[in-house]
Design an enzyme around this catalytic site. Structure first.
Site, PDB file in Angstrom:
ATOM      1  N   ASN A   1       4.917   4.853   9.205  1.00  0.00           N
ATOM      2  CA  ASN A   1       5.672   3.700   9.691  1.00  0.00           C
ATOM      3  C   ASN A   1       5.511   2.491   8.769  1.00  0.00           C
ATOM      4  O   ASN A   1       6.333   1.562   8.811  1.00  0.00           O
ATOM      5  CB  ASN A   1       5.197   3.273  11.079  1.00  0.00           C
ATOM      6  CG  ASN A   1       5.998   3.891  12.207  1.00  0.00           C
ATOM      7  OD1 ASN A   1       5.438   4.553  13.067  1.00  0.00           O
ATOM      8  ND2 ASN A   1       7.306   3.669  12.209  1.00  0.00           N
ATOM      9  N   SER A   2       4.466   2.487   7.961  1.00  0.00           N
ATOM     10  CA  SER A   2       4.146   1.322   7.130  1.00  0.00           C
ATOM     11  C   SER A   2       5.340   0.885   6.293  1.00  0.00           C
ATOM     12  O   SER A   2       5.994   1.695   5.639  1.00  0.00           O
ATOM     13  CB  SER A   2       2.981   1.646   6.197  1.00  0.00           C
ATOM     14  OG  SER A   2       1.792   1.815   6.907  1.00  0.00           O
TER      15      SER A   2
ATOM     16  N   HIS B   1       0.815  -1.216   0.000  1.00  0.00           N
ATOM     17  CA  HIS B   1       0.000   0.000   0.000  1.00  0.00           C
ATOM     18  C   HIS B   1       0.850   1.268   0.000  1.00  0.00           C
ATOM     19  O   HIS B   1       0.364   2.345  -0.343  1.00  0.00           O
ATOM     20  CB  HIS B   1      -1.014  -0.003   1.163  1.00  0.00           C
ATOM     21  CG  HIS B   1      -0.452   0.319   2.503  1.00  0.00           C
ATOM     22  ND1 HIS B   1      -0.213  -0.636   3.475  1.00  0.00           N
ATOM     23  CD2 HIS B   1      -0.106   1.498   3.079  1.00  0.00           C
ATOM     24  CE1 HIS B   1       0.247  -0.059   4.562  1.00  0.00           C
ATOM     25  NE2 HIS B   1       0.342   1.245   4.352  1.00  0.00           N
TER      26      HIS B   1
ATOM     27  N   ASP C   1       0.113  -7.643   1.678  1.00  0.00           N
ATOM     28  CA  ASP C   1       0.556  -6.246   1.704  1.00  0.00           C
ATOM     29  C   ASP C   1       2.075  -6.114   1.795  1.00  0.00           C
ATOM     30  O   ASP C   1       2.603  -5.433   2.673  1.00  0.00           O
ATOM     31  CB  ASP C   1      -0.115  -5.490   2.863  1.00  0.00           C
ATOM     32  CG  ASP C   1      -0.136  -3.975   2.627  1.00  0.00           C
ATOM     33  OD1 ASP C   1       0.442  -3.521   1.619  1.00  0.00           O
ATOM     34  OD2 ASP C   1      -0.709  -3.261   3.453  1.00  0.00           O
TER      35      ASP C   1
END
Length: 228
Positions: free
Chosen positions: A127-128, A26, A55
């Site tokens: 942070n992803s 994402h 993801d």
């Protein structure tokens, strides 16, 4: 409308000395270009492959990193201590890498998703895609999501398990750092984190930014000026 603009940010980390890195799908999804910032320079990243279900994204850069992470042979166990590294809220706070500490609080993610685990180490937008590591510097997870912050719920943060990450990487016949057994000092961990973790910027057209924000179907950490 066709001019490319810096739209959103995320985090990634190197898994080998050849400049290959991991992030979330994402983070890079729908981007016309992705730029990785390392050691004061920016580099365009090529997407090698993605796993939309779990993801994950694998990217290649022309960077020869000073260091890279090893990946754990074992999934996280309940109550394991963890460190999350990344760039929450992008450059709005500072360009310096940030870390949080906590523990593994559940071995399943949202909706009994057993490819994820839960941690009380803080996770915020940006942070992803960042590494979740143990005290040996092994990646035991990839930061992926938080739940309930808008409703005031805390400590519901999720990571993708290392076994899922390794299965994904192995599909591309890419080498990665082997599991380390030696416990490291905070200074050693800080060095690995700083030299192996990168800030990622997603660039897209203004019309695409507006469309994605309107649909409200993405986890992207869009910059505040577009949302306001």
């Amino acid at each position: 409308d066709n001019t490319l603009l810096a739209a959103a940010s995320g985090t990634g980390f190197f898994i080998n000395k050849s400049g290959i890195l991991v992030s979330n799908n994402h983070v890079i999804d729908s981007c016309d270009k992705n730029f990785v910032f390392y050691d004061g320079e920016s580099y365009e990243a090529k997407v090698l492959g993605v796993d939309r279900v779990n993801d994950l994204a694998l990217m290649k850069t022309n960077i020869n990193p000073k260091s890279h992470f090893s990946i754990s042979n074992q999934d996280a166990s309940l109550l394991d201590d963890v460190i999350i590294a990344g760039y929450p809220l992008g450059k709005n706070i500072s360009a310096s890498i940030k870390t949080t500490k906590g523990s593994v609080t559940s071995l399943a993610g949202y909706g009994d998703n057993y490819s994820n685990f839960q941690t009380d180490a803080a996770l915020n937008q940006g942070n992803s895609g960042g590494p979740i590591i143990d005290n040996r510097g092994n990646v035991i997870g990839v930061a992926v999501a938080n739940f309930g912050k808008e409703e005031g719920i805390e400590s519901f943060n999720f990571g993708i398990k290392s076994s899922v990450l390794k299965t994904f990487i192995n599909s591309f016949s890419v080498s990665y750092g082997e599991h380390s057994e030696s416990e490291k000092s905070n200074k050693e961990l800080g060095k690995i984190i700083t030299e192996s973790t990168v800030y990622i910027e997603c660039w897209m057209t203004k019309s695409k930014i507006a469309e994605l924000i309107k649909l409200n179907e993405t986890q992207k950490a869009f910059f505040p000026n577009y949302i306001e």
